[in-house]
Design a protein around this motif. Structure first.
Motif, PDB file in Angstrom:
ATOM      1  N   GLY A  98      -2.823   4.899  27.818  1.00 19.15           N
ATOM      2  CA  GLY A  98      -1.902   6.231  27.568  1.00 19.15           C
ATOM      3  C   GLY A  98      -2.276   7.306  28.685  1.00 19.15           C
ATOM      4  N   GLU A  99      -3.318   7.693  29.128  1.00 15.59           N
ATOM      5  CA  GLU A  99      -3.622   8.574  30.247  1.00 15.59           C
ATOM      6  C   GLU A  99      -3.068   8.164  31.488  1.00 15.59           C
ATOM      7  N   LEU A 100      -2.949   6.990  31.773  1.00 14.21           N
ATOM      8  CA  LEU A 100      -2.294   6.514  33.060  1.00 14.21           C
ATOM      9  C   LEU A 100      -0.935   6.548  32.996  1.00 14.21           C
ATOM     10  N   GLU A 101      -0.209   6.286  31.816  1.00 13.37           N
ATOM     11  CA  GLU A 101       1.029   6.340  31.608  1.00 13.37           C
ATOM     12  C   GLU A 101       1.460   7.765  31.866  1.00 13.37           C
ATOM     13  N   MET A 102       0.633   8.810  31.401  1.00 13.25           N
ATOM     14  CA  MET A 102       1.056  10.329  31.580  1.00 13.25           C
ATOM     15  C   MET A 102       0.681  10.552  33.011  1.00 13.25           C
ATOM     16  N   LEU A 103      -0.045  10.229  33.593  1.00 17.36           N
ATOM     17  CA  LEU A 103      -0.197  10.297  35.089  1.00 17.36           C
ATOM     18  C   LEU A 103       0.876   9.986  35.863  1.00 17.36           C
ATOM     19  N   VAL A 104       1.260   8.644  35.768  1.00 18.47           N
ATOM     20  CA  VAL A 104       2.363   8.024  36.475  1.00 18.47           C
ATOM     21  C   VAL A 104       3.545   8.713  36.175  1.00 18.47           C
TER      22      VAL A 104
END
Length: 268
Positions: free
Chosen positions: A249-255
């Motif tokens: 979920g955090e990777l999605e927000m970073l991208v």
């Protein structure tokens, strides 16, 4: 030849013993010498499991970071600068923890130097910020700066580098703003964006092109997880970010933040 080797060893010993750490903490400033830190009242021996830089268990002489950060409050922001220009942006709160994930300053003893990080490279010394139980605080690899030369109290990233800011019309809890916070924690130590930042390592992530413009989303995520799985070369420095450190979920927000900033290019 023997005399040359002995002279070289003496120079190395002198360099290590003369190492100093500059702390610039706002109202207080202090320069610590290696010898002083090795005699600190709270110095102890600590084994770090699966050390991020050495990829194995390592044992160090350490002092709790909380004992060195005089006058620093949890809401403060710090920057650790390494000898090679690596600039880690660090929220103060985790560094002050005394339970859970704990931060320590590892001190390289000239009498017992650490091994090199790789063939032909230096050790992680003379000073290295390490963590015990890092999984309890989702500590990023970028929060393990080595060859540290100074630690400074700084204004928050958003104040120093407005070119990094997402659209100000977004709500505070918008995923893009959350992605911006993750970018500061995980990327800003090595990368600039729109020319903004103190890093001297990796490429700018928006100028001339944003990685979301030349990576398909899935491949960009794979690259962040394990850079060597897509591009392999011996001198690669970018670490992988596991799901333990950077959940999906955090990777999605970073991208999402990077994609958002592709529409907010500001040439340096």
């Amino acid at each position: 030849m023997k005399a040359f080797i002995v002279f070289g060893a003496l120079l190395l010993s002198t360099h290590l013993s003369a190492a100093q750490l500059d702390l610039q903490l706002g109202a207080t400033a202090r320069t610590w010498q290696t010898e002083e830190l090795l005699k600190h009242p709270q110095v102890q021996t600590l084994t770090i499991k699966d050390d991020v830089s050495y990829k194995r268990d390592m044992t160090y002489r350490v002092v709790p970071m909380a004992a060195l950060l005089t006058g620093i409050k949890p809401q403060d922001h710090l920057q650790a600068v390494a000898l090679d220009g690596f600039a880690a942006e660090l929220a103060a709160a985790p560094l002050l923890n005394r339970v859970g994930a704990r931060a320590w300053l590892a001190i390289e003893d000239p009498a017992q130097p650490w091994p090199p990080l790789a063939e032909g490279k230096h050790s992680a010394g003379p000073f290295y910020l390490v963590w015990s139980d890092p999984q309890k605080g989702k500590i990023s690899p970028e929060q393990w700066p080595f060859e540290v030369a100074s630690i400074k109290r700084m204004a928050p990233v958003a104040e120093r580098f407005p070119a990094l800011l997402p659209d100000p019309g977004l709500k505070t809890d918008d995923p893009v703003n959350q992605g911006f916070a993750l970018f500061q924690k995980n990327c800003l130590a090595c990368h600039r964006l729109n020319g903004a930042g103190d890093a001297q390592f990796g490429p700018d992530l928006n100028i001339p092109y944003n990685p979301t413009e030349y990576f398909g989303a899935d491949f960009l995520k794979r690259y962040i997880r394990d850079p060597q799985s897509l591009r392999q070369w011996p001198q690669a420095k970018m670490p992988g970010f596991s799901a333990t450190v950077l959940p999906d979920g955090e990777l999605e927000m970073l991208v999402g933040y990077l994609k958002h900033m592709a529409g907010r290019k500001v040439k340096p």
